[in-house]
Motif scaffolding. Structure first.
Motif, PDB file in Angstrom:
ATOM      1  N   ARG A 113      39.721  11.091  27.563  1.00 59.92           N
ATOM      2  CA  ARG A 113      39.502  10.768  26.147  1.00 59.92           C
ATOM      3  C   ARG A 113      38.003  10.631  25.850  1.00 59.92           C
ATOM      4  N   ARG A 128      36.432  14.104  25.908  1.00 60.09           N
ATOM      5  CA  ARG A 128      36.757  14.819  24.664  1.00 60.09           C
ATOM      6  C   ARG A 128      35.851  14.352  23.528  1.00 60.09           C
ATOM      7  N   ASP A 149      35.766  20.193  26.399  1.00 58.29           N
ATOM      8  CA  ASP A 149      36.978  20.734  25.795  1.00 58.29           C
ATOM      9  C   ASP A 149      37.871  21.404  26.824  1.00 58.29           C
ATOM     10  N   SER A 172      42.535  21.460  27.493  1.00 61.21           N
ATOM     11  CA  SER A 172      43.808  20.791  27.194  1.00 61.21           C
ATOM     12  C   SER A 172      44.304  19.957  28.378  1.00 61.21           C
ATOM     13  N   LEU A 224      39.414  18.571  32.089  1.00 66.84           N
ATOM     14  CA  LEU A 224      38.465  18.093  31.083  1.00 66.84           C
ATOM     15  C   LEU A 224      37.451  17.118  31.684  1.00 66.84           C
TER      16      LEU A 224
END
Length: 179
Positions: free
Chosen positions: A134, A137, A142, A144, A149
């Motif tokens: 989190r 991000r 970036d 999924s 990530l």
């Protein structure tokens, strides 16, 4: 008359800081202070961990104090301005300046996003993979897959930390070792 008082205080501080300093002795004090700040703090502490914000701040403040009498223009309270002033004065080469500025930008961005994500002023990188994803991000990494990530974010954090610690050692640590 507030401006007058402020100018008097600023000038008094400049004179105190600009007094000649023994670079090696002061470097030993800085290294000892830095070591004390690291003790008892997690490696993932953005401020006090190795290569974190404190390494950059201590390096910059060391250069300011040691060189203030010869280059008073380097005395800037804002760290970004201080880095630029040290570069203009020839006290940081372009590569070192860029590395420190990039790392400081990175660590401050991480710190501000941590505040947003956790709504607190914590300075520890999260251990929880979902929280780390989190955070990544929010820092514009970036992918999924949360595990994927976090990888480039962790790599960037490790790169900045290693580079900052190496520069701190190179500038302050080597000065402390000389007599």
């Amino acid at each position: 008359a507030t401006g007058g008082f402020g100018q008097v205080v600023t000038e008094a501080i400049r004179q105190a800081i600009a007094a000649p300093v023994d670079p090696a002795g002061f470097a030993r004090e800085v290294v000892a202070m830095r070591r004390r700040l690291e003790e008892g703090h997690a490696r993932n502490d953005l401020k006090r961990g190795q290569g974190g914000i404190n390494d950059i701040e201590f390096l910059v403040h060391y250069l300011q104090v040691v060189n203030a009498s010869a280059a008073p223009g380097i005395l800037r309270p804002n760290l970004w301005e201080a880095l630029d002033a040290l570069r203009r004065a020839g006290l940081l080469d372009p590569d070192t300046h860029a590395a420190l500025r990039d790392a400081y930008d990175f660590w401050r961005a991480v710190e501000s996003r941590l505040r947003i994500v956790h709504n607190r002023s914590g300075v520890d990188l999260p251990d929880n993979p979902q929280e780390l994803a989190r955070l990544a991000r929010r820092l514009s990494y970036d992918d999924s897959d949360p595990d994927v990530l976090a990888r480039p974010f962790r790599a960037d954090a490790a790169r900045h930390a290693a580079r900052c610690r190496a520069l701190f050692q190179q500038v302050v640590g080597e000065a402390a070792a000389s007599s």
